[in-house]
Motif scaffolding. Structure first.
Motif, short mmCIF file in Angstrom:
data_model
loop_
_atom_site.label_atom_id
_atom_site.label_comp_id
_atom_site.label_asym_id
_atom_site.label_seq_id
_atom_site.Cartn_x
_atom_site.Cartn_y
_atom_site.Cartn_z
N ASP A 169 41.56 41.95 37.08
CA ASP A 169 40.86 40.93 36.29
C ASP A 169 41.22 39.54 36.77
O ASP A 169 40.36 38.68 36.88
CB ASP A 169 41.21 41.07 34.80
CG ASP A 169 40.52 42.26 34.17
OD1 ASP A 169 39.59 42.81 34.79
OD2 ASP A 169 40.92 42.64 33.06
N SER A 170 42.51 39.29 37.06
CA SER A 170 42.90 37.95 37.50
C SER A 170 42.31 37.63 38.86
O SER A 170 41.91 36.50 39.11
CB SER A 170 44.43 37.79 37.52
OG SER A 170 44.98 38.59 38.54
N LEU A 187 38.80 36.75 38.19
CA LEU A 187 38.73 35.40 37.61
C LEU A 187 38.93 34.34 38.68
O LEU A 187 38.26 33.31 38.68
CB LEU A 187 39.76 35.24 36.50
CG LEU A 187 39.47 36.00 35.21
CD1 LEU A 187 40.63 35.85 34.23
CD2 LEU A 187 38.16 35.55 34.60
N LEU A 208 37.86 28.25 33.40
CA LEU A 208 37.84 29.03 34.64
C LEU A 208 38.13 28.13 35.84
O LEU A 208 38.94 28.48 36.71
CB LEU A 208 36.48 29.71 34.80
CG LEU A 208 36.31 30.70 35.93
CD1 LEU A 208 37.27 31.88 35.80
CD2 LEU A 208 34.88 31.21 35.96
#
Length: 182
Positions: free
Chosen positions: A19-20, A23, A89
């Protein structure tokens, strides 16, 4: 039971990492496309400045981003285009970039001799900006003995490496960059 707990912990860590990374990639894409022209237009492809009007914004967080979006005339153009989630973000992306020390080398038609220093043994980034009207090929002996990078006109590329002790001298025609590694 211990095996089940270990497996669930292992998979949750891997999913958090995925996920990171996603992102980070989303932040990078937004940095390059926000408002139809991207932050990179003024701040360089890797937020390093690129000799552009916006300057280096690596490591800047949400407070500085919001302040700039509200106060800087050129940033006002993006203020309404970015929602809160997109701002967060972008800030997350910039903070992550700020964790990697960088050296920027702008290669143009001018005679230049630049100095920079970087820490020994820390993952670092060399950002090369070609402001010439020709494709250039630059030797990068610190990456490998026969390593070269080719950069098209007005293109920016980055190379990551872990610096070893000494001084690196990079030369392209009349442009020289000396990097001292401490």
């Amino acid at each position: 039971m211990k095996i089940l707990l270990f497996c669930s912990l292992f998979f949750s860590i891997n999913f958090a990492y995925a996920d990171s990374k996603t992102l980070f990639e989303q932040g990078e894409h937004l940095f390059r496309t926000a408002g139809g022209y991207g932050c990179s237009t003024c701040h360089g492809m890797f937020a390093q400045g690129g000799g552009n009007v916006g300057g280096d914004v690596r490591g800047k967080g949400i407070d500085k981003l919001n302040r700039a979006l509200e106060k800087e005339p050129t940033m006002l153009l993006l203020s309404n285009a970015l929602n809160l989630a997109q701002r967060e973000l972008l800030a997350s992306y910039l903070i992550e970039l700020g964790k990697i020390p960088s050296v920027e080398w702008i290669i143009d038609d001018q005679v230049t001799f630049s100095n920079a220093s970087i820490k020994l043994g820390v993952l670092s980034q060399l950002v090369l900006v070609n402001k010439r009207l020709e494709t250039i090929k630059v030797a990068l002996p610190f990456v490998a003995k026969s390593s070269f990078i080719e950069i098209k006109p007005y293109e920016t590329k980055a190379v990551q490496w872990i610096p070893k002790e000494g001084t690196i001298e990079l030369v392209y025609k009349q442009s020289v960059l000396a990097i001292e590694i401490k």
